[in-house]
Each structure stands twice: as structure tokens, then as C-alpha cells.
Write a protein that holds these residues in place. Structure first.
Motif, PDB file in Angstrom:
ATOM      1  N   ALA A  27      24.067 -90.483 -17.496  1.00  0.00           N
ATOM      2  CA  ALA A  27      25.042 -91.532 -17.202  1.00  0.00           C
ATOM      3  C   ALA A  27      26.308 -90.997 -16.529  1.00  0.00           C
ATOM      4  O   ALA A  27      27.158 -91.784 -16.118  1.00  0.00           O
ATOM      5  N   GLY A  28      26.446 -89.690 -16.419  1.00  0.00           N
ATOM      6  CA  GLY A  28      27.673 -89.127 -15.865  1.00  0.00           C
ATOM      7  C   GLY A  28      28.859 -89.475 -16.745  1.00  0.00           C
ATOM      8  O   GLY A  28      29.924 -89.855 -16.268  1.00  0.00           O
ATOM      9  N   ALA A  29      28.665 -89.330 -18.058  1.00  0.00           N
ATOM     10  CA  ALA A  29      29.665 -89.773 -19.029  1.00  0.00           C
ATOM     11  C   ALA A  29      30.117 -88.614 -19.909  1.00  0.00           C
ATOM     12  O   ALA A  29      29.599 -87.505 -19.825  1.00  0.00           O
ATOM     13  N   ARG A  30      31.074 -88.919 -20.768  1.00  0.00           N
ATOM     14  CA  ARG A  30      31.570 -87.963 -21.760  1.00  0.00           C
ATOM     15  C   ARG A  30      31.169 -88.492 -23.121  1.00  0.00           C
ATOM     16  O   ARG A  30      31.547 -89.609 -23.506  1.00  0.00           O
ATOM     17  N   ILE A  31      30.403 -87.683 -23.861  1.00  0.00           N
ATOM     18  CA  ILE A  31      29.943 -88.088 -25.193  1.00  0.00           C
ATOM     19  C   ILE A  31      30.190 -86.941 -26.156  1.00  0.00           C
ATOM     20  O   ILE A  31      29.777 -85.805 -25.906  1.00  0.00           O
ATOM     21  N   SER A  32      30.845 -87.250 -27.262  1.00  0.00           N
ATOM     22  CA  SER A  32      31.032 -86.276 -28.340  1.00  0.00           C
ATOM     23  C   SER A  32      29.842 -86.372 -29.283  1.00  0.00           C
ATOM     24  O   SER A  32      29.459 -87.461 -29.696  1.00  0.00           O
ATOM     25  N   ASP A  33      29.271 -85.235 -29.609  1.00  0.00           N
ATOM     26  CA  ASP A  33      28.159 -85.181 -30.550  1.00  0.00           C
ATOM     27  C   ASP A  33      28.756 -84.992 -31.942  1.00  0.00           C
ATOM     28  O   ASP A  33      29.300 -83.936 -32.256  1.00  0.00           O
ATOM     29  N   HIS A  40      29.937 -83.297 -24.601  1.00  0.00           N
ATOM     30  CA  HIS A  40      29.143 -83.228 -23.376  1.00  0.00           C
ATOM     31  C   HIS A  40      29.873 -84.066 -22.330  1.00  0.00           C
ATOM     32  O   HIS A  40      29.887 -85.301 -22.417  1.00  0.00           O
ATOM     33  N   ASP A  41      30.488 -83.409 -21.368  1.00  0.00           N
ATOM     34  CA  ASP A  41      31.309 -84.100 -20.373  1.00  0.00           C
ATOM     35  C   ASP A  41      30.712 -83.929 -18.981  1.00  0.00           C
ATOM     36  O   ASP A  41      30.798 -82.852 -18.382  1.00  0.00           O
ATOM     37  N   TYR A  42      30.111 -84.988 -18.483  1.00  0.00           N
ATOM     38  CA  TYR A  42      29.518 -84.987 -17.144  1.00  0.00           C
ATOM     39  C   TYR A  42      30.191 -86.030 -16.253  1.00  0.00           C
ATOM     40  O   TYR A  42      29.582 -86.568 -15.352  1.00  0.00           O
ATOM     41  N   THR A  43      31.466 -86.291 -16.520  1.00  0.00           N
ATOM     42  CA  THR A  43      32.180 -87.302 -15.744  1.00  0.00           C
ATOM     43  C   THR A  43      32.370 -86.892 -14.283  1.00  0.00           C
ATOM     44  O   THR A  43      32.629 -87.749 -13.437  1.00  0.00           O
ATOM     45  N   ALA A  44      32.233 -85.605 -13.979  1.00  0.00           N
ATOM     46  CA  ALA A  44      32.358 -85.157 -12.587  1.00  0.00           C
ATOM     47  C   ALA A  44      31.025 -85.237 -11.831  1.00  0.00           C
ATOM     48  O   ALA A  44      30.983 -84.983 -10.628  1.00  0.00           O
ATOM     49  N   LYS A  45      29.955 -85.602 -12.528  1.00  0.00           N
ATOM     50  CA  LYS A  45      28.630 -85.683 -11.899  1.00  0.00           C
ATOM     51  C   LYS A  45      28.627 -86.763 -10.825  1.00  0.00           C
ATOM     52  O   LYS A  45      29.099 -87.860 -11.020  1.00  0.00           O
ATOM     53  N   ARG A  46      28.086 -86.423  -9.671  1.00  0.00           N
ATOM     54  CA  ARG A  46      28.006 -87.371  -8.558  1.00  0.00           C
ATOM     55  C   ARG A  46      26.640 -88.033  -8.520  1.00  0.00           C
ATOM     56  O   ARG A  46      25.666 -87.515  -9.036  1.00  0.00           O
ATOM     57  N   GLY A  47      26.587 -89.194  -7.867  1.00  0.00           N
ATOM     58  CA  GLY A  47      25.315 -89.833  -7.603  1.00  0.00           C
ATOM     59  C   GLY A  47      24.840 -90.825  -8.647  1.00  0.00           C
ATOM     60  O   GLY A  47      23.744 -91.364  -8.523  1.00  0.00           O
ATOM     61  N   VAL A  48      25.632 -91.071  -9.682  1.00  0.00           N
ATOM     62  CA  VAL A  48      25.248 -92.075 -10.669  1.00  0.00           C
ATOM     63  C   VAL A  48      25.747 -93.425 -10.146  1.00  0.00           C
ATOM     64  O   VAL A  48      26.945 -93.670 -10.076  1.00  0.00           O
ATOM     65  N   LEU A  49      24.804 -94.277  -9.750  1.00  0.00           N
ATOM     66  CA  LEU A  49      25.153 -95.558  -9.122  1.00  0.00           C
ATOM     67  C   LEU A  49      25.344 -96.691 -10.118  1.00  0.00           C
ATOM     68  O   LEU A  49      26.103 -97.621  -9.866  1.00  0.00           O
ATOM     69  N   HIS A  50      24.608 -96.639 -11.206  1.00  0.00           N
ATOM     70  CA  HIS A  50      24.634 -97.769 -12.136  1.00  0.00           C
ATOM     71  C   HIS A  50      24.203 -97.293 -13.517  1.00  0.00           C
ATOM     72  O   HIS A  50      23.255 -96.521 -13.633  1.00  0.00           O
TER      73      HIS A  50
END
Length: 152
Positions: A27-33, A40-50
Motif C-alpha cells: 500500500a505504500g503506507a506506514r504501519i507499526s507492528d 514498516h514505512d513505505y510512504t516513499a514507495k512510488r507507483g501505488v495508484l490505488h
């Protein structure tokens, strides 16, 4: 002409995988386990459209929250060999626009998964912009709970 691809994999503890990490990445999101304390922080991930979460009728509102949902799965599935989620990866027709692709995935997930009591976490990705990558590679990742929702 679009080529069809669908694969199904399990995300399980026995292979050292985490549903919270997988959901954050897709999801290109930030989730605390909450179990491990890792973020887990993937907010900089590109290409997530929806992204969206689709739940069966009458599920509590908190299940629409990605972090709460996948942490709840981790809390329920405690065995060292627990299966945490199913993941479906499917290719999407490049001839459709983004809205049409989202509607196609949404309809498929509602009919084939949510109608059977599963909760679905959808992430639609654009093709990679890397040199030599196939610009037609529109695809979706659908993470599904392994248990049916029965009201509590």
C-alpha cells in the motif's frame, strides 16, 4: 492484447513473513507492528495508484484501518506456523484506464472473496518506470484474511 496472470501465495509466520510489513509495502503506507514494535514505512514507495480495504457487511469500522486490521490478524494467529494472509497478484489490462482497472479489481474481490466472508486489502500498482521495464505491467496485490468474519 492483455495477458492474464494470477498467482496466490500465503504469508505465514513459518517463513518469517509479516502481514503488517507486507500490507505496508503493497500500500505504500506506514504501519507499526504492535507485536514486534517495528515500524514498516513505505510512504516513499512510488507507483501505488490505488488502495482500499473491502469488508463484508456489518464489520466494525476499525477493520477499514490497515494498521488495526493486520495487527488484529497477528494477535489472533499466534502459533509459530500460523498463516496470516493469502495474497493474490493479478495482471490488469493496460488497455483500460486507472478507474476501469480499479473497478475491475473491486468487482472481482467483492464477488470472489468478500462474498465468502474474507476481508480484502487492495493495492493497485503502476508499471515500473525502470529502463527496460514493461510499461503495460499494471497489476494488483490483494491481501486476504484467512478466516471468515462472523461478527466479532
Amino acid at each position: 492484447m492483455a495477458q492474464y496472470r494470477l498467482s496466490v501465495n500465503m504469508i505465514g509466520r513459518s517463513s518469517g513473513r509479516s502481514a503488517t510489513a507486507a500490507a505496508a509495502y503493497r500500500a505504500g503506507a506506514r504501519i507499526s507492528d504492535h507485536e514486534t514494535g517495528l515500524v514498516h514505512d513505505y510512504t516513499a514507495k512510488r507507483g501505488v495508484l490505488h488502495t482500499e480495504i473491502i469488508t463484508p457487511d456489518n464489520t466494525p469500522n476499525w477493520m477499514q484501518d490497515r494498521e488495526q486490521l493486520w495487527n488484529a490478524v497477528h494477535a489472533v494467529e499466534t502459533r509459530k506456523n500460523s498463516q496470516l494472509a493469502r495474497e493474490i497478484q493479478l495482471s490488469l489490462p493496460h488497455e483500460l484506464n486507472d478507474e476501469q482497472r480499479a473497478n475491475l479489481v473491486r468487482r472481482f474481490v467483492k464477488e470472489q472473496c468478500v462474498a465468502r466472508g474474507m476481508i480484502a486489502d487492495i493495492a493497485i500498482h503502476a508499471p515500473s518506470s525502470a529502463p527496460g521495464a514493461d510499461e503495460r505491467n499494471h497489476h494488483a496485490h490483494v491481501m486476504l484474511t484467512t478466516r471468515e468474519f462472523f461478527g466479532d
